[in-house]
Design an enzyme around this catalytic site. Structure first.
Site, PDB file in Angstrom:
ATOM      1  N   ASN A 164     -12.548  -0.374   8.960  1.00 47.00           N
ATOM      2  CA  ASN A 164     -11.373  -0.468   9.839  1.00 47.00           C
ATOM      3  C   ASN A 164     -10.785   0.936   9.980  1.00 47.00           C
ATOM      4  OD1 ASN A 164      -9.090  -1.098  11.247  1.00 47.00           O
ATOM      5  ND2 ASN A 164      -8.065  -2.190   9.560  1.00 47.00           N
TER       6      ASN A 164
ATOM      7  N   LYS B 243      -8.567   1.908  11.922  1.00 52.55           N
ATOM      8  CA  LYS B 243      -7.166   1.874  12.381  1.00 52.55           C
ATOM      9  C   LYS B 243      -6.954   2.854  13.524  1.00 52.55           C
ATOM     10  CE  LYS B 243      -6.125   1.337   7.838  1.00 52.55           C
ATOM     11  NZ  LYS B 243      -5.345   1.062   6.628  1.00 52.55           N
TER      12      LYS B 243
ATOM     13  N   HIS C  31      -4.148  -8.359  11.219  1.00 54.34           N
ATOM     14  CA  HIS C  31      -3.987  -7.159  10.376  1.00 54.34           C
ATOM     15  C   HIS C  31      -2.512  -6.760  10.351  1.00 54.34           C
ATOM     16  CE1 HIS C  31      -4.165  -2.945   9.142  1.00 54.34           C
ATOM     17  NE2 HIS C  31      -5.202  -3.341   8.433  1.00 54.34           N
TER      18      HIS C  31
ATOM     19  N   GLU D 139      -5.952  -9.707   2.290  1.00 54.53           N
ATOM     20  CA  GLU D 139      -5.563  -8.296   2.287  1.00 54.53           C
ATOM     21  C   GLU D 139      -4.048  -8.207   2.083  1.00 54.53           C
ATOM     22  OE1 GLU D 139      -7.411  -4.888   4.631  1.00 54.53           O
ATOM     23  OE2 GLU D 139      -5.618  -5.290   5.775  1.00 54.53           O
TER      24      GLU D 139
HETATM   25  P1  PGA Z   1      -7.256   0.710   3.247  1.00 53.07           P
HETATM   26  O1  PGA Z   1      -7.031  -0.135   4.582  1.00 53.07           O
HETATM   27  O2  PGA Z   1      -8.659   0.445   2.795  1.00 53.07           O
HETATM   28  O3  PGA Z   1      -7.039   2.129   3.656  1.00 53.07           O
HETATM   29  O4  PGA Z   1      -6.264   0.218   2.261  1.00 53.07           O
HETATM   30  C1  PGA Z   1      -7.475  -1.448   4.710  1.00 53.07           C
HETATM   31  C2  PGA Z   1      -6.996  -2.030   5.990  1.00 53.07           C
HETATM   32  O5  PGA Z   1      -5.952  -1.605   6.518  1.00 53.07           O
HETATM   33  O6  PGA Z   1      -7.636  -2.960   6.533  1.00 53.07           O
END
Ligand code: PGA
Length: 249
Positions: free
Chosen positions: A15, A17, A88, A160
């Protein structure tokens, strides 16, 4: 036509983002991560770039292409996207504007299913001291409202917890034992409402090559969503290699 996942399929999701900063960087990262994914063809590797880059990157490859969002109407051309993140924290709690409610999340799951795209529903409490059971069961009951068991069988569910996401101040990954407790809450809830033998649960929140095995060594966890660590191709390649070795695929 895209294929829905088979039960027991192991999934690693990158991901990205809102990253990287430019299309050129995204093309470089995408090409390198596709090459890493191709080393492990039995692992389902999904790369979710920012939505606005999906079209351009689909021209490089769409076998591993995921999206970070889905829109309200089934789109005739989804650029070969196979998986989409729904729920998310960036969408539930955006820095600006109104976030996606569970009702919108439910509509997005239906749009994804109608478009033959696999929704990855992310659920989790926002703060560490929130009532986790209440948060999870509320998100699940509203987010999955009205779905049949058959439809749920085409959804992946990722636990998550928002506080564990690396972009939050003081984020730490959840512990594997606590993740298993969350998965049990989710499983107990779903077993009351659906008839399904296997549900592929994922974990997300500060996953990297140092801690991935501690999660994936538990058979209840079918994969992970990797945010920050997926922006570094060496690190992400390590994550894939470790998962592949552990699962012997
Ligand atoms: P991270 O992000 O692995 O940087 O904690 C996970 C996500 O936002 O899905």
């Amino acid at each position: 036509m895209n294929q829905f996942p088979i039960p027991n399929e192991k999934v690693i999701v990158a991901n990205w983002k809102n990253n990287p900063a430019t299309l050129a960087e995204a093309k470089t990262l995408y090409t390198a991560e596709i090459a890493a994914a191709q080393k492990y063809p039995d692992l389902k590797t999904v790369i979710c770039p920012p939505v606005e880059l999906v079209k351009e990157l689909s021209e490089i490859d769409n076998k591993h292409l995921g999206s970070q969002d889905v829109f309200w109407q089934p789109d005739e051309d989804n650029y070969g996207v196979r998986y989409v993140l729904v729920g998310h924290s960036d969408r539930r709690y955006p820095a600006v504007g109104e976030g996606d409610s569970d009702e919108i999340i439910n509509a997005k799951i239906r749009v994804a299913l109608a478009s033959k795209v696999v929704p990855i529903l992310l659920v989790g409490e926002k703060n560490k001291d929130d009532n986790r059971e209440l948060a999870l069961t509320g998100q699940l009951s509203r987010g999955l409202a009205g779905l049949s068991s058959d439809e749920l069988g085409r959804v992946l569910i990722c636990y998550e917890p928002v506080w564990a996401i690396s972009t939050n101040p003081d984020a730490t990954p959840d512990t594997p034992s606590s993740t298993l407790e969350a998965i049990k809450i989710i499983g107990d809830f779903l077993s009351i409402h659906y008839t399904l033998s296997t549900i592929p649960y994922l974990y997300g929140g500060s996953v990297d090559s140092q801690n991935i095995i501690s999660f994936l060594q538990h058979p209840e966890i079918f994969g992970v969503v990797v945010g920050g660590a997926s922006l570094d191709v060496v690190e992400f390649g390590d994550v894939l290699g470790l998962a592949s070795k552990l699962w012997n695929i």
